[in-house]
Design a protein around this motif. Structure first.
Motif, PDB file in Angstrom:
ATOM      1  N   VAL A   1     -18.308 -16.283 -39.697  1.00 22.56           N
ATOM      2  CA  VAL A   1     -19.545 -15.906 -39.909  1.00 22.56           C
ATOM      3  C   VAL A   1     -20.291 -17.421 -39.750  1.00 22.56           C
ATOM      4  CG1 VAL A   1     -19.518 -13.842 -41.394  1.00 22.56           C
ATOM      5  CG2 VAL A   1     -19.560 -16.186 -42.354  1.00 22.56           C
ATOM      6  N   PRO A   2     -21.513 -17.383 -39.663  1.00 27.21           N
ATOM      7  CA  PRO A   2     -22.410 -18.546 -39.611  1.00 27.21           C
ATOM      8  C   PRO A   2     -22.592 -19.395 -41.051  1.00 27.21           C
ATOM      9  CG  PRO A   2     -23.698 -16.884 -38.611  1.00 27.21           C
ATOM     10  CD  PRO A   2     -22.504 -16.423 -39.058  1.00 27.21           C
ATOM     11  N   GLN A   3     -22.449 -20.762 -41.312  1.00 28.69           N
ATOM     12  CA  GLN A   3     -22.691 -21.446 -42.544  1.00 28.69           C
ATOM     13  C   GLN A   3     -23.874 -20.796 -43.027  1.00 28.69           C
ATOM     14  OE1 GLN A   3     -20.635 -24.386 -42.697  1.00 28.69           O
ATOM     15  NE2 GLN A   3     -21.099 -24.881 -44.738  1.00 28.69           N
ATOM     16  N   GLY A   4     -23.745 -20.523 -44.254  1.00 30.54           N
ATOM     17  CA  GLY A   4     -24.897 -20.170 -45.245  1.00 30.54           C
ATOM     18  C   GLY A   4     -24.979 -18.753 -45.327  1.00 30.54           C
ATOM     19  N   THR A   5     -24.031 -17.739 -44.728  1.00 34.05           N
ATOM     20  CA  THR A   5     -24.164 -16.507 -45.069  1.00 34.05           C
ATOM     21  C   THR A   5     -23.752 -15.989 -46.159  1.00 34.05           C
ATOM     22  OG1 THR A   5     -23.446 -16.304 -42.432  1.00 34.05           O
ATOM     23  CG2 THR A   5     -23.115 -14.291 -43.961  1.00 34.05           C
ATOM     24  N   SER A   6     -24.545 -15.147 -46.783  1.00 32.99           N
ATOM     25  CA  SER A   6     -24.280 -14.718 -48.214  1.00 32.99           C
ATOM     26  C   SER A   6     -23.163 -13.672 -48.233  1.00 32.99           C
ATOM     27  CB  SER A   6     -25.346 -13.778 -48.684  1.00 32.99           C
ATOM     28  OG  SER A   6     -25.496 -12.403 -48.272  1.00 32.99           O
ATOM     29  N   VAL A   7     -22.328 -13.606 -49.492  1.00 34.51           N
ATOM     30  CA  VAL A   7     -21.199 -12.790 -49.566  1.00 34.51           C
ATOM     31  C   VAL A   7     -21.495 -11.470 -48.906  1.00 34.51           C
ATOM     32  CG1 VAL A   7     -19.569 -11.781 -51.282  1.00 34.51           C
ATOM     33  CG2 VAL A   7     -20.347 -14.193 -51.423  1.00 34.51           C
ATOM     34  N   ARG A   8     -22.181 -10.780 -49.481  1.00 34.74           N
ATOM     35  CA  ARG A   8     -22.706  -9.417 -49.120  1.00 34.74           C
ATOM     36  C   ARG A   8     -22.867  -9.314 -47.518  1.00 34.74           C
ATOM     37  NH1 ARG A   8     -21.948  -5.923 -52.592  1.00 34.74           N
ATOM     38  NH2 ARG A   8     -23.743  -6.528 -54.245  1.00 34.74           N
ATOM     39  N   ALA A   9     -23.720 -10.177 -46.945  1.00 36.40           N
ATOM     40  CA  ALA A   9     -23.836 -10.204 -45.508  1.00 36.40           C
ATOM     41  C   ALA A   9     -22.491 -10.386 -44.579  1.00 36.40           C
ATOM     42  CB  ALA A   9     -24.702 -11.167 -45.051  1.00 36.40           C
ATOM     43  N   ALA A  10     -21.818 -11.404 -45.239  1.00 40.63           N
ATOM     44  CA  ALA A  10     -20.381 -11.652 -44.816  1.00 40.63           C
ATOM     45  C   ALA A  10     -19.467 -10.187 -44.805  1.00 40.63           C
ATOM     46  CB  ALA A  10     -19.547 -12.710 -45.257  1.00 40.63           C
ATOM     47  N   LEU A  11     -19.731  -9.458 -45.986  1.00 35.33           N
ATOM     48  CA  LEU A  11     -18.716  -8.458 -46.118  1.00 35.33           C
ATOM     49  C   LEU A  11     -19.177  -7.205 -45.082  1.00 35.33           C
ATOM     50  CD1 LEU A  11     -18.417  -7.875 -50.105  1.00 35.33           C
ATOM     51  CD2 LEU A  11     -16.574  -8.453 -48.372  1.00 35.33           C
ATOM     52  N   GLU A  12     -20.533  -7.265 -44.841  1.00 34.15           N
ATOM     53  CA  GLU A  12     -21.093  -6.145 -43.769  1.00 34.15           C
ATOM     54  C   GLU A  12     -20.832  -6.708 -42.382  1.00 34.15           C
ATOM     55  OE1 GLU A  12     -25.328  -6.241 -44.477  1.00 34.15           O
ATOM     56  OE2 GLU A  12     -24.846  -4.856 -46.489  1.00 34.15           O
ATOM     57  N   ALA A  13     -20.557  -7.928 -42.048  1.00 34.99           N
ATOM     58  CA  ALA A  13     -20.310  -8.426 -40.749  1.00 34.99           C
ATOM     59  C   ALA A  13     -18.842  -8.413 -40.426  1.00 34.99           C
ATOM     60  CB  ALA A  13     -20.635 -10.087 -40.521  1.00 34.99           C
ATOM     61  N   SER A  14     -17.958  -8.252 -41.357  1.00 40.12           N
ATOM     62  CA  SER A  14     -16.481  -7.830 -41.345  1.00 40.12           C
ATOM     63  C   SER A  14     -16.351  -6.703 -40.690  1.00 40.12           C
ATOM     64  CB  SER A  14     -16.063  -8.281 -42.798  1.00 40.12           C
ATOM     65  OG  SER A  14     -15.999  -6.755 -43.543  1.00 40.12           O
ATOM     66  N   GLY A  15     -17.105  -5.818 -40.850  1.00 39.25           N
ATOM     67  CA  GLY A  15     -16.791  -4.381 -40.091  1.00 39.25           C
ATOM     68  C   GLY A  15     -15.831  -3.448 -41.031  1.00 39.25           C
ATOM     69  N   ILE A  16     -15.581  -3.965 -42.330  1.00 39.79           N
ATOM     70  CA  ILE A  16     -14.729  -3.182 -43.131  1.00 39.79           C
ATOM     71  C   ILE A  16     -15.210  -1.964 -43.593  1.00 39.79           C
ATOM     72  CG2 ILE A  16     -15.237  -3.984 -45.408  1.00 39.79           C
ATOM     73  CD1 ILE A  16     -11.862  -4.343 -44.667  1.00 39.79           C
ATOM     74  N   ALA A  17     -16.506  -1.611 -43.622  1.00 41.60           N
ATOM     75  CA  ALA A  17     -17.328  -0.624 -44.229  1.00 41.60           C
ATOM     76  C   ALA A  17     -16.844   0.733 -43.108  1.00 41.60           C
ATOM     77  CB  ALA A  17     -18.766  -0.635 -44.399  1.00 41.60           C
ATOM     78  N   ALA A  18     -16.795   0.394 -41.762  1.00 44.80           N
ATOM     79  CA  ALA A  18     -16.761   1.229 -40.860  1.00 44.80           C
ATOM     80  C   ALA A  18     -15.030   1.993 -41.040  1.00 44.80           C
ATOM     81  CB  ALA A  18     -16.957   0.757 -39.546  1.00 44.80           C
ATOM     82  N   GLU A  19     -14.417   1.003 -41.523  1.00 46.50           N
ATOM     83  CA  GLU A  19     -12.688   1.452 -41.702  1.00 46.50           C
ATOM     84  C   GLU A  19     -12.630   2.354 -42.919  1.00 46.50           C
ATOM     85  OE1 GLU A  19      -8.664  -0.668 -41.297  1.00 46.50           O
ATOM     86  OE2 GLU A  19     -10.308  -1.580 -40.442  1.00 46.50           O
ATOM     87  N   PHE A  20     -13.613   2.092 -43.886  1.00 41.86           N
ATOM     88  CA  PHE A  20     -13.411   2.825 -45.258  1.00 41.86           C
ATOM     89  C   PHE A  20     -14.804   3.351 -45.473  1.00 41.86           C
ATOM     90  CE2 PHE A  20     -10.214  -0.341 -45.478  1.00 41.86           C
ATOM     91  CZ  PHE A  20      -9.045   0.270 -45.878  1.00 41.86           C
ATOM     92  N   PRO A  21     -15.069   4.700 -45.132  1.00 42.49           N
ATOM     93  CA  PRO A  21     -16.513   5.122 -45.057  1.00 42.49           C
ATOM     94  C   PRO A  21     -16.802   5.381 -46.685  1.00 42.49           C
ATOM     95  CG  PRO A  21     -15.205   6.607 -43.907  1.00 42.49           C
ATOM     96  CD  PRO A  21     -14.269   5.583 -44.347  1.00 42.49           C
ATOM     97  N   GLU A  22     -15.866   5.523 -47.796  1.00 42.78           N
ATOM     98  CA  GLU A  22     -16.100   5.743 -48.985  1.00 42.78           C
ATOM     99  C   GLU A  22     -16.692   4.452 -49.492  1.00 42.78           C
ATOM    100  OE1 GLU A  22     -11.702   4.330 -49.042  1.00 42.78           O
ATOM    101  OE2 GLU A  22     -12.949   5.616 -47.785  1.00 42.78           O
ATOM    102  N   LEU A  23     -16.587   3.198 -49.016  1.00 43.19           N
ATOM    103  CA  LEU A  23     -17.050   2.070 -49.454  1.00 43.19           C
ATOM    104  C   LEU A  23     -18.589   1.854 -49.496  1.00 43.19           C
ATOM    105  CD1 LEU A  23     -14.861  -0.894 -48.278  1.00 43.19           C
ATOM    106  CD2 LEU A  23     -15.211  -0.271 -50.782  1.00 43.19           C
ATOM    107  N   ASP A  24     -19.300   1.429 -50.567  1.00 41.41           N
ATOM    108  CA  ASP A  24     -20.840   1.255 -50.492  1.00 41.41           C
ATOM    109  C   ASP A  24     -20.936  -0.177 -50.641  1.00 41.41           C
ATOM    110  OD1 ASP A  24     -23.392   1.274 -50.825  1.00 41.41           O
ATOM    111  OD2 ASP A  24     -23.447   2.416 -52.449  1.00 41.41           O
ATOM    112  N   LEU A  25     -21.011  -1.182 -49.703  1.00 44.13           N
ATOM    113  CA  LEU A  25     -20.789  -2.355 -49.920  1.00 44.13           C
ATOM    114  C   LEU A  25     -22.158  -3.185 -50.617  1.00 44.13           C
ATOM    115  CD1 LEU A  25     -19.431  -3.679 -46.452  1.00 44.13           C
ATOM    116  CD2 LEU A  25     -18.416  -3.609 -48.406  1.00 44.13           C
ATOM    117  N   ALA A  26     -23.460  -2.039 -50.738  1.00 43.52           N
ATOM    118  CA  ALA A  26     -24.373  -2.639 -51.469  1.00 43.52           C
ATOM    119  C   ALA A  26     -24.369  -2.368 -53.038  1.00 43.52           C
ATOM    120  CB  ALA A  26     -25.577  -1.539 -51.057  1.00 43.52           C
ATOM    121  N   THR A  27     -23.273  -1.847 -53.463  1.00 44.00           N
ATOM    122  CA  THR A  27     -23.078  -1.480 -54.865  1.00 44.00           C
ATOM    123  C   THR A  27     -21.793  -2.187 -55.303  1.00 44.00           C
ATOM    124  OG1 THR A  27     -22.614   0.602 -54.570  1.00 44.00           O
ATOM    125  CG2 THR A  27     -24.975   0.444 -54.791  1.00 44.00           C
TER     126      THR A  27
END
Length: 100
Positions: free
Chosen positions: A21-47
């Protein structure tokens, strides 16, 4: 760009993914960029609670990631560890008592 790891242990499988990810990316934005939520639909990365190397991140929307961080996504506990210990101790105490 900085390289990170994201880990998640689901009920039936675990995933460790390396991504950049680019330098300065937040933890939450990095998690979203990882694509992990697509692999685990039960994950709610916002909460869901997240951490870096075993330490919970208080505000993942504001905390920036650093190179080589391991982002961890936590899921709720199935049982309270304190309650399990209390029940085990009560059962052991009952087993030690002679039959009355």
């Amino acid at each position: 760009m900085i390289e990170l790891e994201v880990v998640y242990a689901g009920v039936d499988r675990q995933v460790l993914r390396v991504f950049s990810v680019p330098q300065g990316t937040s933890v939450r934005a990095a998690l979203e960029a990882s694509g992990i939520a697509a692999e685990f639909p039960e994950l709610d990365l916002a909460t869901c609670p997240v951490g870096i190397f075993g330490k919970v991140v208080a505000d993942p929307d504001r905390q920036p990631v650093r190179a080589a961080d391991r982002l961890e996504i936590y899921r709720p506990l199935l049982a309270d560890p304190k309650e399990i210990r209390r029940l085990r101790a009560a059962k052991a105490a009952q087993a030690r008592q002679p039959d009355q």
